[in-house]
Motif scaffolding. Structure first.
Motif, mmCIF file in Angstrom:
data_model
loop_
_atom_site.group_PDB
_atom_site.id
_atom_site.type_symbol
_atom_site.label_atom_id
_atom_site.label_comp_id
_atom_site.label_asym_id
_atom_site.label_seq_id
_atom_site.Cartn_x
_atom_site.Cartn_y
_atom_site.Cartn_z
ATOM 1 N N ALA A 25 0.836 -1.208 0.000
ATOM 2 C CA ALA A 25 0.000 0.000 0.000
ATOM 3 C C ALA A 25 0.867 1.254 0.000
ATOM 4 C CB ALA A 25 -0.939 -0.009 1.201
ATOM 5 N N ILE A 26 1.931 1.227 0.776
ATOM 6 C CA ILE A 26 2.835 2.384 0.845
ATOM 7 C C ILE A 26 3.494 2.628 -0.507
ATOM 8 C CG2 ILE A 26 5.033 3.172 1.832
ATOM 9 C CD1 ILE A 26 4.005 1.665 4.449
ATOM 10 N N LEU A 27 3.917 1.555 -1.167
ATOM 11 C CA LEU A 27 4.542 1.709 -2.487
ATOM 12 C C LEU A 27 3.548 2.228 -3.518
ATOM 13 C CD1 LEU A 27 6.799 -1.470 -2.615
ATOM 14 C CD2 LEU A 27 7.503 0.907 -2.243
ATOM 15 N N ALA A 28 2.271 1.905 -3.350
ATOM 16 C CA ALA A 28 1.251 2.441 -4.259
ATOM 17 C C ALA A 28 0.980 3.913 -3.958
ATOM 18 C CB ALA A 28 -0.040 1.625 -4.131
ATOM 19 N N TRP A 29 1.128 4.290 -2.693
ATOM 20 C CA TRP A 29 0.898 5.681 -2.270
ATOM 21 C C TRP A 29 1.998 6.592 -2.797
ATOM 22 C CZ3 TRP A 29 3.533 7.647 2.479
ATOM 23 C CH2 TRP A 29 3.196 8.977 2.768
ATOM 24 N N ARG A 30 3.238 6.217 -2.492
ATOM 25 C CA ARG A 30 4.413 6.982 -2.907
ATOM 26 C C ARG A 30 5.571 6.021 -3.046
ATOM 27 N NH1 ARG A 30 5.159 12.313 0.770
ATOM 28 N NH2 ARG A 30 7.247 12.100 -0.040
ATOM 29 N N CYS A 31 6.433 6.316 -3.979
ATOM 30 C CA CYS A 31 7.562 5.396 -4.174
ATOM 31 C C CYS A 31 8.884 6.153 -4.277
ATOM 32 C CB CYS A 31 7.322 4.524 -5.403
ATOM 33 S SG CYS A 31 8.361 3.055 -5.409
ATOM 34 N N ASP A 32 9.009 7.224 -3.517
ATOM 35 C CA ASP A 32 10.272 7.956 -3.522
ATOM 36 C C ASP A 32 11.223 7.323 -2.500
ATOM 37 O OD1 ASP A 32 9.631 9.058 -0.926
ATOM 38 O OD2 ASP A 32 8.350 10.488 -1.960
ATOM 39 N N MET A 45 9.830 -1.820 13.243
ATOM 40 C CA MET A 45 8.470 -1.513 12.792
ATOM 41 C C MET A 45 8.019 -0.156 13.326
ATOM 42 S SD MET A 45 6.409 -5.141 12.820
ATOM 43 C CE MET A 45 7.094 -5.838 14.325
ATOM 44 N N MET A 46 8.287 0.109 14.600
ATOM 45 C CA MET A 46 7.898 1.403 15.175
ATOM 46 C C MET A 46 8.638 2.557 14.501
ATOM 47 S SD MET A 46 7.341 0.707 19.222
ATOM 48 C CE MET A 46 8.633 -0.486 19.532
ATOM 49 N N LEU A 47 9.929 2.373 14.248
ATOM 50 C CA LEU A 47 10.699 3.407 13.548
ATOM 51 C C LEU A 47 10.166 3.626 12.134
ATOM 52 C CD1 LEU A 47 14.338 2.554 14.663
ATOM 53 C CD2 LEU A 47 13.005 4.579 15.299
ATOM 54 N N GLY A 48 9.806 2.539 11.465
ATOM 55 C CA GLY A 48 9.257 2.650 10.116
ATOM 56 C C GLY A 48 7.978 3.459 10.085
ATOM 57 N N TRP A 99 8.815 7.091 10.840
ATOM 58 C CA TRP A 99 9.425 7.714 9.671
ATOM 59 C C TRP A 99 8.361 8.015 8.613
ATOM 60 C CZ3 TRP A 99 13.224 10.537 8.367
ATOM 61 C CH2 TRP A 99 13.573 10.698 7.027
ATOM 62 N N LEU A 100 7.424 7.096 8.403
ATOM 63 C CA LEU A 100 6.381 7.321 7.400
ATOM 64 C C LEU A 100 5.445 8.464 7.799
ATOM 65 C CD1 LEU A 100 5.757 3.622 6.451
ATOM 66 C CD2 LEU A 100 6.616 5.422 4.916
ATOM 67 N N ALA A 101 5.217 8.619 9.092
ATOM 68 C CA ALA A 101 4.418 9.764 9.553
ATOM 69 C C ALA A 101 5.149 11.070 9.243
ATOM 70 C CB ALA A 101 4.142 9.650 11.051
ATOM 71 N N ILE A 102 6.455 11.071 9.457
ATOM 72 C CA ILE A 102 7.259 12.255 9.144
ATOM 73 C C ILE A 102 7.222 12.530 7.639
ATOM 74 C CG2 ILE A 102 9.629 13.150 9.082
ATOM 75 C CD1 ILE A 102 10.018 11.586 11.788
ATOM 76 N N VAL A 103 7.360 11.475 6.840
ATOM 77 C CA VAL A 103 7.316 11.622 5.380
ATOM 78 C C VAL A 103 5.972 12.204 4.948
ATOM 79 C CG1 VAL A 103 7.207 10.300 3.220
ATOM 80 C CG2 VAL A 103 9.025 9.841 4.868
ATOM 81 N N ALA A 104 4.895 11.699 5.527
ATOM 82 C CA ALA A 104 3.563 12.181 5.158
ATOM 83 C C ALA A 104 3.397 13.657 5.520
ATOM 84 C CB ALA A 104 2.493 11.335 5.845
ATOM 85 N N LEU A 105 3.871 14.027 6.691
ATOM 86 C CA LEU A 105 3.745 15.415 7.124
ATOM 87 C C LEU A 105 4.659 16.360 6.339
ATOM 88 C CD1 LEU A 105 3.482 14.854 10.966
ATOM 89 C CD2 LEU A 105 1.657 15.611 9.415
#
Length: 127
Positions: free
Chosen positions: A53-60, A103-106, A109-115
Motif C-alpha cells: 500500500a505504501i509503495l502504491a501511495w508513494r515510491c520515492d 516496525m515502530m521506527l518505520g 518515519w512514514l508519519a514524518i514523510v507524510a507530514l
C-alpha cells in the motif's frame, strides 16, 4: 538498490507468514509454540500489505526507507518467534525487540514523510 527488491522481499515475507501460519494451525501441537507462530503471523501479514500500500501511495526514496523498516522489522520479529517455536534457545527471544523497534521506527518515519510532503522525497536528488 533495485526497486524490485522491496516488493520481492515483502512477497517472501508473505510466503513465510502463510507457510508458518498454516504449519501452526495444522502441525504444531504445543500451544506455546503455536501462539508464538500465530503472533508473528499477526504482525507479519498486515505489514506485508502495508508495504504494498505504501509503495502504491508513494515510491520515492524517503518513503521506501520507511517501507523497508516495516518489512525488515516484521521479518525479524516473526522470524524470531518462528525460531523459538522450532526449538531455538530462549535467548534468541532477546532479538525480537529489534524487529518491533524497526516496525515502530518505520511507522514513525512514514508519519514524518507524510507530514513533510515532497520536501523529504527530494532528498538525495540534485536540485
Amino acid at each position: 538498490m533495485s526497486p524490485r527488491l522491496l516488493p520481492a522481499f515483502a512477497a517472501l515475507n508473505a510466503i513465510l507468514a502463510l507457510t508458518f501460519g498454516t504449519f501452526a494451525v495444522h502441525g504444531v501441537e504445543d500451544p506455546r509454540a503455536r501462539d508464538w507462530i500465530l503472533t508473528g503471523v499477526m504482525f507479519q501479514l498486515p505489514h506485508v500489505a502495508a508495504v504494498f500500500a505504501i509503495l502504491a501511495w508513494r515510491c520515492d526514496r524517503a518513503t521506501r526507507a520507511g517501507a523497508w523498516m516495516l518489512a525488515a522489522g516484521s521479518f525479524v520479529f516473526a522470524g524470531i518467534l518462528d525460531l523459538l517455536a522450532l526449538g531455538a534457545p530462549r535467548g534468541v527471544a532477546a532479538l525480537a525487540p529489534v524487529g518491533g523497534t524497526l516496525m515502530m521506527l518505520g511507522w514513525t518515519w512514514l508519519a514524518i514523510v507524510a507530514l513533510a510532503g515532497d520536501r523529504l522525497g527530494r532528498l538525495g536528488r540534485p536540485q
